[in-house]
Design a protein around this motif. Structure first.
Motif, PDB file in Angstrom:
ATOM      1  N   THR A 107       0.811  -1.235   0.000  1.00  0.00           N
ATOM      2  CA  THR A 107       0.000   0.000   0.000  1.00  0.00           C
ATOM      3  C   THR A 107       0.836   1.273   0.000  1.00  0.00           C
ATOM      4  OG1 THR A 107      -0.292   0.391   2.404  1.00  0.00           O
ATOM      5  CG2 THR A 107      -1.800  -1.188   1.340  1.00  0.00           C
ATOM      6  N   LEU A 108       2.170   1.195   0.015  1.00  0.00           N
ATOM      7  CA  LEU A 108       2.977   2.411   0.116  1.00  0.00           C
ATOM      8  C   LEU A 108       3.385   2.978  -1.245  1.00  0.00           C
ATOM      9  CD1 LEU A 108       5.251   1.679   3.207  1.00  0.00           C
ATOM     10  CD2 LEU A 108       2.962   2.691   3.090  1.00  0.00           C
ATOM     11  N   GLY A 109       3.178   2.217  -2.335  1.00  0.00           N
ATOM     12  CA  GLY A 109       3.332   2.780  -3.674  1.00  0.00           C
ATOM     13  C   GLY A 109       4.751   3.094  -4.085  1.00  0.00           C
ATOM     14  N   ILE A 110       5.724   2.324  -3.608  1.00  0.00           N
ATOM     15  CA  ILE A 110       7.101   2.578  -3.990  1.00  0.00           C
ATOM     16  C   ILE A 110       7.897   1.282  -3.924  1.00  0.00           C
ATOM     17  CG2 ILE A 110       7.934   3.121  -1.659  1.00  0.00           C
ATOM     18  CD1 ILE A 110       9.600   5.391  -2.961  1.00  0.00           C
TER      19      ILE A 110
ATOM     20  N   ARG B   2       2.854  -0.765 -14.191  1.00  0.00           N
ATOM     21  CA  ARG B   2       2.236  -0.103 -13.044  1.00  0.00           C
ATOM     22  C   ARG B   2       3.123   0.938 -12.373  1.00  0.00           C
ATOM     23  NH1 ARG B   2       0.902  -5.499 -12.869  1.00  0.00           N
ATOM     24  NH2 ARG B   2       2.645  -6.013 -11.488  1.00  0.00           N
ATOM     25  N   GLY B   3       4.228   1.343 -12.994  1.00  0.00           N
ATOM     26  CA  GLY B   3       5.090   2.281 -12.296  1.00  0.00           C
ATOM     27  C   GLY B   3       6.026   3.064 -13.197  1.00  0.00           C
ATOM     28  N   THR B   4       6.242   4.331 -12.828  1.00  0.00           N
ATOM     29  CA  THR B   4       7.296   5.150 -13.423  1.00  0.00           C
ATOM     30  C   THR B   4       8.609   4.807 -12.738  1.00  0.00           C
ATOM     31  OG1 THR B   4       5.840   6.966 -14.041  1.00  0.00           O
ATOM     32  CG2 THR B   4       8.135   7.534 -13.631  1.00  0.00           C
ATOM     33  N   GLU B   5       9.708   4.858 -13.483  1.00  0.00           N
ATOM     34  CA  GLU B   5      11.030   4.502 -12.943  1.00  0.00           C
ATOM     35  C   GLU B   5      11.955   5.713 -13.001  1.00  0.00           C
ATOM     36  OE1 GLU B   5      14.843   1.666 -14.172  1.00  0.00           O
ATOM     37  OE2 GLU B   5      12.831   1.205 -14.932  1.00  0.00           O
TER      38      GLU B   5
ATOM     39  N   ASN C 175       4.709  -2.913  -6.620  1.00  0.00           N
ATOM     40  CA  ASN C 175       4.909  -4.063  -7.495  1.00  0.00           C
ATOM     41  C   ASN C 175       4.709  -3.594  -8.936  1.00  0.00           C
ATOM     42  OD1 ASN C 175       5.234  -6.628  -8.506  1.00  0.00           O
ATOM     43  ND2 ASN C 175       3.173  -7.314  -7.994  1.00  0.00           N
ATOM     44  N   PRO C 176       5.713  -2.915  -9.518  1.00  0.00           N
ATOM     45  CA  PRO C 176       5.523  -2.279 -10.821  1.00  0.00           C
ATOM     46  C   PRO C 176       5.331  -3.241 -11.972  1.00  0.00           C
ATOM     47  CG  PRO C 176       7.815  -2.142 -10.138  1.00  0.00           C
ATOM     48  CD  PRO C 176       7.052  -2.676  -8.961  1.00  0.00           C
TER      49      PRO C 176
END
Length: 219
Positions: A88-91, A111-114, A175-176
């Protein structure tokens, strides 16, 4: 006027929801645990009273990854699978090691920018914009340089120096996910029909058959 303000507020909220990555937490933490009672963001939550400091800890990013493989690179991930407290922390983060001329092949994080920081060596990096333009954006990075790969776009990193290279990546998801382009297309199980790929890449089916017969490793 009231209707206009309502519409603008609704539009702003819609844009925020559309652009948001992982959901914002509504509590201090939700440490992932397989035997938890509450299911949040793809994981069961550990009883907060049983949470310890080790749920937020990972040791090992000081250790080089084994680059003795066909790609000459190794990714050491630090996501919710390694640190349950990230739920739930988004990182999340990763260490990427490169042998000389090693490659982290074209891939996508759905699911994520790097954001990538070079710790040692020289890296040639880049990403490709979406189908409206398909523009390649590249840069040669030196020690201390930082580069951003937007969420969902194909990107890569290659060691452009004669020695080893090391980078640290941070990602805007617990979990990108990783979709390696070549692996997904030519190493799927069961395989994609060769005529589909032959037409997509405008090559003979024998070329596709050859590619599908290769060993495609995950990094």
């Amino acid at each position: 006027m009231a209707n206009m303000l309502y519409f603008m507020g609704f539009l702003a909220l819609s844009c925020y929801l559309a652009l948001a990555s992982d959901p914002s937490p509504l509590q201090d933490f939700c440490v992932a645990a397989p035997n938890g009672q509450v299911f949040v963001n793809g994981q069961f939550c550990k009883d907060p009273k049983l949470v310890t400091e080790n749920d937020f800890f990972f040791s090992g990013l000081n250790k080089p990854g084994n680059t003795a493989n066909p790609l000459g690179s190794k990714v050491t991930p630090v996501n919710v699978a390694q640190i349950p407290g990230l739920n739930t922390l988004g990182i999340s983060a990763a260490r990427i090691d490169f042998a000389p001329y090693g490659l982290n092949p074209p891939h996508i994080h759905p699911r994520g920018t790097e954001i990538l920081t070079v710790l040692e060596g020289t890296l040639y990096v880049g990403f490709v914009t979406s189908n409206t333009e398909n523009r390649l954006v590249t840069k040669v990075l030196q020690k201390g340089d930082v580069f951003v790969f937007p969420q969902g776009l194909i990107h890569f990193q290659r060691n452009a120096g004669y020695g080893n290279a090391v980078a640290i990546a941070a990602l805007s998801s617990q979990n990108p996910g990783v979709i390696t382009v070549a692996n997904s297309l030519f190493g799927s199980k069961p395989p994609i029909a060769d005529d589909v790929l032959a037409k997509a890449f405008q090559v003979d089916k024998s070329v596709v058959d050859h590619l599908q017969s290769q060993f495609w490793m995950d990094n």
